[in-house]
Design a protein around this motif. Structure first.
Motif, mmCIF file in Angstrom:
data_model
loop_
_atom_site.group_PDB
_atom_site.id
_atom_site.type_symbol
_atom_site.label_atom_id
_atom_site.label_comp_id
_atom_site.label_asym_id
_atom_site.label_seq_id
_atom_site.Cartn_x
_atom_site.Cartn_y
_atom_site.Cartn_z
ATOM 1 N N TYR A 139 8.757 -15.800 5.556
ATOM 2 C CA TYR A 139 7.953 -15.365 6.703
ATOM 3 C C TYR A 139 8.741 -15.395 7.996
ATOM 4 O O TYR A 139 8.486 -14.607 8.918
ATOM 5 N N VAL A 150 -3.376 -18.678 4.212
ATOM 6 C CA VAL A 150 -3.664 -17.252 4.088
ATOM 7 C C VAL A 150 -4.842 -17.044 3.141
ATOM 8 O O VAL A 150 -4.856 -17.599 2.033
ATOM 9 N N ALA A 293 2.067 -2.618 9.986
ATOM 10 C CA ALA A 293 1.685 -3.911 10.574
ATOM 11 C C ALA A 293 1.837 -3.882 12.083
ATOM 12 O O ALA A 293 1.002 -4.438 12.819
ATOM 13 N N THR A 304 -4.878 -5.870 5.265
ATOM 14 C CA THR A 304 -4.359 -6.712 4.203
ATOM 15 C C THR A 304 -3.430 -5.885 3.338
ATOM 16 O O THR A 304 -3.465 -4.645 3.379
ATOM 17 N N ILE A 305 -2.601 -6.546 2.550
ATOM 18 C CA ILE A 305 -1.584 -5.885 1.726
ATOM 19 C C ILE A 305 -1.957 -6.070 0.261
ATOM 20 O O ILE A 305 -2.275 -7.175 -0.167
ATOM 21 N N VAL A 317 3.662 -11.657 -0.760
ATOM 22 C CA VAL A 317 2.547 -11.174 0.059
ATOM 23 C C VAL A 317 2.016 -12.294 0.943
ATOM 24 O O VAL A 317 1.637 -12.068 2.102
ATOM 25 N N CYS A 318 2.022 -13.503 0.431
ATOM 26 C CA CYS A 318 1.577 -14.650 1.227
ATOM 27 C C CYS A 318 2.438 -14.800 2.482
ATOM 28 O O CYS A 318 1.917 -15.020 3.584
ATOM 29 N N GLN A 321 1.540 -11.862 4.869
ATOM 30 C CA GLN A 321 0.229 -12.060 5.494
ATOM 31 C C GLN A 321 0.276 -13.173 6.543
ATOM 32 O O GLN A 321 -0.505 -13.180 7.495
ATOM 33 N N ALA A 327 -3.005 -9.463 9.930
ATOM 34 C CA ALA A 327 -3.243 -9.493 8.479
ATOM 35 C C ALA A 327 -4.246 -10.603 8.165
ATOM 36 O O ALA A 327 -3.920 -11.616 7.553
ATOM 37 N N ASN A 328 -5.486 -10.389 8.588
ATOM 38 C CA ASN A 328 -6.502 -11.432 8.540
ATOM 39 C C ASN A 328 -7.366 -11.409 7.288
ATOM 40 O O ASN A 328 -7.956 -12.424 6.927
ATOM 41 N N HIS A 330 -8.547 -11.206 3.321
ATOM 42 C CA HIS A 330 -8.050 -11.762 2.062
ATOM 43 C C HIS A 330 -7.225 -10.705 1.332
ATOM 44 O O HIS A 330 -7.547 -9.513 1.374
ATOM 45 N N PHE A 331 -6.171 -11.141 0.661
ATOM 46 C CA PHE A 331 -5.386 -10.215 -0.145
ATOM 47 C C PHE A 331 -5.616 -10.521 -1.622
ATOM 48 O O PHE A 331 -6.080 -11.596 -1.997
#
Length: 457
Positions: A139, A150, A293, A304-305, A317-318, A321, A327-328, A330-331
């Motif tokens: 990240y 996340v 983004a 979200t992704i 992805v975590c 996000q 990126a709020n 849930h993915f």
């Protein structure tokens, strides 16, 4: 008559968002260049020397196996282990990339692939390598962290109401607070809702994906009725994404979030006109995700992704996000449907959230023994079977299923141009496996000739 031409304010807003989106890309580049400087100063230049490629065949979790195998057949994906001249390895996974794609990475530095737009599986490995070489979590290669925890969701397929209730019970016990599924016209959504409401713990929500399927051509009424349920959480793709005015009208009448998965107009006027409460970027290359983004951050639009895979993908992805400002939502990546993986760590939710890994790179390590086992594993194939739908008036509908060729028939039957359907018809469906009876053989033969059969008993 009101002019439909963009006014000055609209034009300036469009330009400002484009500029801000571009500027938002500067920070990740600065972060990666700083990481590269650290890596080079400690280890010297990093070069990719070899790429291992392994096809694995994980089993579905036991309680999910029957329905998932009937939908899709057995699961498989490709694992990539990327080696360097300094002893670091990076992990990626996903689709089976041709050798000519992998050859592009040999002899290059992982730092040459910032915002990779060549391969999603290899992008994961490149960022894993960059983070490991610089001794920072992935990240930090995107910029600052906006959240340490996340939100993550679970996923299932549309099936009999009792099985849907079981999925809610299983996932809530595992720490999930969201469950997504694609509505199917082969089950009545309100029968499903009734069963799930009986077992859902307080706070558990459903993510309904209508997949742009037209329920008698009027999805807005259906969405409004579903939204009355206490466990209704959000709606994905209830309309065609080009129907911006209809999306705006739907948002005004529905108090739950409306999401668009993908955009037919490249996230331009749909975002500017606030057609949706949020967006899902699915299966897009990393560089595209990063640019989107920046756009969503500039417009203050949640997103979200959606990248599907195992724990390697979940970790990647975590990290994304955590680092992308808006990126709020849930993915979901589908790793929860599988019973094993090739890495030692498993990112599992606590009250619907994953803690962002803080170790170098993705924060996961290869389990060679598990990798070899999953390479040798061969889940049972799903033979052809008959999809049998019983209407409450006595009519029975039959269709011949051949997974994975017919995998999308349960969700998007209109593509086969056979019969109009809806999500609230009085019906239920089961899977008629070959039981060796003359009745099965006769119907199988008839379906080979007629494709679909309707009859009244």
């Amino acid at each position: 008559m009101k002019s439909t031409q963009p006014n000055r304010r609209q034009f300036l807003t469009t330009g400002a968002i484009g500029l801000t989106s571009t500027l938002a890309m500067v920070q990740p580049w600065k972060a990666v260049m700083a990481a590269r400087k650290t890596s080079d100063s400690v280890h010297g230049p990093l070069t990719i020397t070899d790429i291992e490629k392994h096809e694995i065949h994980p089993n579905y979790v036991d309680w999910h196996h029957y329905k998932l195998n009937h939908f899709y057949g057995p699961s498989k994906r490709t694992i990539y282990v990327v080696h360097t001249n300094k002893g670091f390895y990076g992990l990626g996974e996903g689709s089976n990339e041709p050798q000519e794609v992998l050859d592009k990475y040999i002899g290059t530095s992982p730092f040459d692939w910032v915002g990779d737009e060549t391969s999603i599986p290899m992008a994961k490995a490149m960022y894993d390598l960059m983070g490991k070489a610089a001794q920072v979590p992935v990240y930090k290669l995107f910029g600052q962290r906006y959240r340490r925890w996340v939100p993550v969701g679970s996923w299932t397929v549309s099936t009999h109401p009792s099985a849907m209730a079981e999925a809610v019970e299983k996932y809530s016990a595992m720490g999930y607070t969201w469950m997504k599924y694609h509505l199917s016209p082969f089950e009545n959504v309100f029968d499903q809702l009734e069963a799930m409401e009986r077992v859902a713990p307080k706070g558990f929500k459903l993510h309904f994906d209508l997949t742009r399927f037209h329920h008698y051509g009027h999805n807005a009424d259906l969405v409004e009725r579903i939204s009355r349920s206490p466990i209704a959480g959000c709606f994905e793709d209830p309309l065609d994404p080009t129907d911006i005015d209809d999306y705006i009208d739907l948002r005004k009448s529905i108090r739950l979030p409306i999401l668009i998965h993908g955009s037919k107009i490249q996230y331009t006027f749909d975002v500017l006109r606030q057609a949706a409460d949020g967006y899902i970027i699915g299966h897009a290359k990393l560089g595209i995700v990063m640019r989107r983004a920046g756009l969503f951050a500039a417009a203050n639009v949640p997103f979200t992704i959606q990248w599907v895979g195992g724990q390697i993908t979940r970790a990647m992805v975590c990290h994304m996000q955590a680092a992308f400002k808006t990126a709020n939502f849930h993915f979901g990546n589908g790793s929860e449907i599988l019973d094993s993986d090739v890495v030692k760590e498993r990112l599992e939710p606590v009250n619907g959230f994953l803690r962002v890994p803080e170790g170098p790179g993705l924060g996961v390590t290869l389990d060679r023994e598990a990798l070899e086992q999953l390479k040798q594993n061969r889940p049972p194939e799903q033979p052809p079977y008959i999809l049998r739908t019983r209407f409450k008036n006595g009519t029975i509908m039959y269709y011949l299923m051949r997974p994975p060729k017919t995998s999308h028939f349960m969700v998007l039957p209109h593509r086969w141009r056979l019969i109009p359907m809806s999500f609230d018809s009085p019906l239920s469906t089961d899977y008629w496996d070959d039981d060796g009876t003359p009745e099965y053989r006769a119907m199988f033969k008839r379906l080979e000739a007629e494709e679909m059969v309707l009859k009244t008993e």
